[in-house]
Design a protein around this motif. Sequence first.
Motif, PDB file in Angstrom:
ATOM      1  N   LYS A  80     -30.443  37.856  -3.955  1.00 29.62           N
ATOM      2  CA  LYS A  80     -31.460  36.812  -3.887  1.00 29.62           C
ATOM      3  C   LYS A  80     -32.612  37.262  -3.003  1.00 29.62           C
ATOM      4  N   SER A  81     -33.764  36.665  -3.260  1.00 32.70           N
ATOM      5  CA  SER A  81     -34.972  36.988  -2.519  1.00 32.70           C
ATOM      6  C   SER A  81     -35.679  35.699  -2.138  1.00 32.70           C
ATOM      7  N   SER A  82     -36.409  35.750  -1.045  1.00 30.00           N
ATOM      8  CA  SER A  82     -37.218  34.587  -0.665  1.00 30.00           C
ATOM      9  C   SER A  82     -38.350  34.376  -1.660  1.00 30.00           C
ATOM     10  N   MET A  83     -38.583  35.358  -2.517  1.00 31.62           N
ATOM     11  CA  MET A  83     -39.628  35.254  -3.541  1.00 31.62           C
ATOM     12  C   MET A  83     -39.131  34.530  -4.789  1.00 31.62           C
ATOM     13  N   ASP A  84     -37.836  34.268  -4.883  1.00 33.12           N
ATOM     14  CA  ASP A  84     -37.287  33.528  -6.022  1.00 33.12           C
ATOM     15  C   ASP A  84     -37.845  32.108  -5.988  1.00 33.12           C
ATOM     16  N   THR A  85     -38.331  31.659  -7.130  1.00 36.40           N
ATOM     17  CA  THR A  85     -38.853  30.295  -7.206  1.00 36.40           C
ATOM     18  C   THR A  85     -38.267  29.581  -8.404  1.00 36.40           C
ATOM     19  N   ALA A  86     -38.202  28.275  -8.286  1.00 39.77           N
ATOM     20  CA  ALA A  86     -37.779  27.396  -9.384  1.00 39.77           C
ATOM     21  C   ALA A  86     -36.485  27.851 -10.058  1.00 39.77           C
ATOM     22  N   THR A  87     -35.519  28.211  -9.249  1.00 39.12           N
ATOM     23  CA  THR A  87     -34.231  28.598  -9.827  1.00 39.12           C
ATOM     24  C   THR A  87     -33.272  27.416  -9.761  1.00 39.12           C
ATOM     25  N   MET A  88     -32.366  27.378 -10.690  1.00 37.04           N
ATOM     26  CA  MET A  88     -31.332  26.351 -10.695  1.00 37.04           C
ATOM     27  C   MET A  88     -30.351  26.655  -9.564  1.00 37.04           C
ATOM     28  N   PRO A  89     -29.727  25.626  -9.016  1.00 36.08           N
ATOM     29  CA  PRO A  89     -28.737  25.900  -7.961  1.00 36.08           C
ATOM     30  C   PRO A  89     -27.543  26.651  -8.541  1.00 36.08           C
ATOM     31  N   ASP A  90     -26.934  27.467  -7.703  1.00 37.27           N
ATOM     32  CA  ASP A  90     -25.719  28.161  -8.107  1.00 37.27           C
ATOM     33  C   ASP A  90     -24.629  27.115  -8.349  1.00 37.27           C
ATOM     34  N   ARG A  91     -23.734  27.433  -9.278  1.00 38.48           N
ATOM     35  CA  ARG A  91     -22.647  26.511  -9.629  1.00 38.48           C
ATOM     36  C   ARG A  91     -21.329  27.267  -9.685  1.00 38.48           C
ATOM     37  N   ILE A  92     -20.288  26.588  -9.285  1.00 36.64           N
ATOM     38  CA  ILE A  92     -18.932  27.063  -9.511  1.00 36.64           C
ATOM     39  C   ILE A  92     -18.237  25.985 -10.320  1.00 36.64           C
ATOM     40  N   VAL A  93     -17.703  26.401 -11.458  1.00 39.37           N
ATOM     41  CA  VAL A  93     -17.004  25.469 -12.337  1.00 39.37           C
ATOM     42  C   VAL A  93     -15.548  25.908 -12.435  1.00 39.37           C
ATOM     43  N   LEU A  94     -14.662  24.962 -12.233  1.00 43.33           N
ATOM     44  CA  LEU A  94     -13.239  25.185 -12.453  1.00 43.33           C
ATOM     45  C   LEU A  94     -12.883  24.488 -13.759  1.00 43.33           C
ATOM     46  N   TYR A  95     -12.116  25.166 -14.595  1.00 44.22           N
ATOM     47  CA  TYR A  95     -11.748  24.622 -15.896  1.00 44.22           C
ATOM     48  C   TYR A  95     -10.304  24.135 -15.839  1.00 44.22           C
ATOM     49  N   ARG A  96     -10.175  22.813 -15.820  1.00 42.60           N
ATOM     50  CA  ARG A  96      -8.902  22.143 -15.582  1.00 42.60           C
ATOM     51  C   ARG A  96      -7.797  22.561 -16.538  1.00 42.60           C
ATOM     52  N   ARG A  97      -8.065  22.532 -17.824  1.00 39.51           N
ATOM     53  CA  ARG A  97      -7.003  22.814 -18.796  1.00 39.51           C
ATOM     54  C   ARG A  97      -6.510  24.254 -18.686  1.00 39.51           C
ATOM     55  N   ALA A  98      -7.405  25.194 -18.460  1.00 40.97           N
ATOM     56  CA  ALA A  98      -6.992  26.594 -18.302  1.00 40.97           C
ATOM     57  C   ALA A  98      -6.154  26.762 -17.027  1.00 40.97           C
ATOM     58  N   ILE A  99      -6.562  26.071 -15.958  1.00 41.49           N
ATOM     59  CA  ILE A  99      -5.786  26.135 -14.717  1.00 41.49           C
ATOM     60  C   ILE A  99      -4.398  25.548 -14.935  1.00 41.49           C
ATOM     61  N   LEU A 100      -4.328  24.410 -15.606  1.00 43.92           N
ATOM     62  CA  LEU A 100      -3.024  23.786 -15.852  1.00 43.92           C
ATOM     63  C   LEU A 100      -2.146  24.659 -16.734  1.00 43.92           C
ATOM     64  N   GLU A 101      -2.742  25.297 -17.723  1.00 39.42           N
ATOM     65  CA  GLU A 101      -1.972  26.189 -18.605  1.00 39.42           C
ATOM     66  C   GLU A 101      -1.394  27.368 -17.807  1.00 39.42           C
ATOM     67  N   GLU A 102      -2.225  27.954 -16.943  1.00 39.18           N
ATOM     68  CA  GLU A 102      -1.751  29.069 -16.117  1.00 39.18           C
ATOM     69  C   GLU A 102      -0.669  28.590 -15.149  1.00 39.18           C
ATOM     70  N   TRP A 103      -0.836  27.415 -14.607  1.00 37.77           N
ATOM     71  CA  TRP A 103       0.141  26.824 -13.696  1.00 37.77           C
ATOM     72  C   TRP A 103       1.498  26.681 -14.389  1.00 37.77           C
ATOM     73  N   ILE A 104       1.483  26.190 -15.618  1.00 37.48           N
ATOM     74  CA  ILE A 104       2.720  26.011 -16.378  1.00 37.48           C
ATOM     75  C   ILE A 104       3.350  27.361 -16.716  1.00 37.48           C
ATOM     76  N   GLU A 105       2.520  28.309 -17.151  1.00 37.62           N
ATOM     77  CA  GLU A 105       3.035  29.614 -17.579  1.00 37.62           C
ATOM     78  C   GLU A 105       3.576  30.446 -16.430  1.00 37.62           C
ATOM     79  N   THR A 106       2.937  30.360 -15.260  1.00 39.79           N
ATOM     80  CA  THR A 106       3.316  31.248 -14.159  1.00 39.79           C
ATOM     81  C   THR A 106       4.281  30.628 -13.162  1.00 39.79           C
ATOM     82  N   GLY A 107       4.277  29.300 -13.081  1.00 39.02           N
ATOM     83  CA  GLY A 107       5.114  28.645 -12.082  1.00 39.02           C
ATOM     84  C   GLY A 107       4.556  28.722 -10.678  1.00 39.02           C
TER      85      GLY A 107
END
Length: 152
Positions: A83-110
């Motif tokens: 990142k640079s202080s010269m960056d303008t009009a950028t969207m905020p960074d996002r972190i998305v967790l995908y519930r169904r994929a997490i639950l599937e991995e939880w079930i498969e791995t224990g």
Amino acid sequence: MAGGMSGQAAIRAEARGEAPDADAIEAIARATIARLPAQFAIHLGDIVFAVEEYADDETLAALGLEHPLDLSGLYHGRPLGEKSSMDTATMPDRIVLYRRAILEEWIETGVRLDDLVAHVTIHEIGHHFGLSDDDMHALEDAAEDAAEDSAT
């Protein structure tokens, strides 16, 4: 991410045979973030966190993935080191967790749900910092140590 169930509520839902909802996943992720070392946590204030059911088709195509259960989390943004202080009009960074994929991995791995959500959350935060996989593992270990210290 809005407030919701705690990690304990997720464990109670699990004991009743219910799949934890998005609020429960979010609560676990927020608890993980709260345990991060201060030098990391201070750089997370502007990141938008979200829990969605699945990654959309556009996201999957961009990553070369065919099935939405193949993606449990995603960082959208530019790592801090790029990142640079010269960056303008950028969207905020996002972190998305995908519930169904997490639950599937939880079930498969224990693996415990809170450990799995913490792992995915820290991995995506690691992308925000431009960390290597080894660095991400060290950060995850630090968060786990803090959790153990607070439990005793």
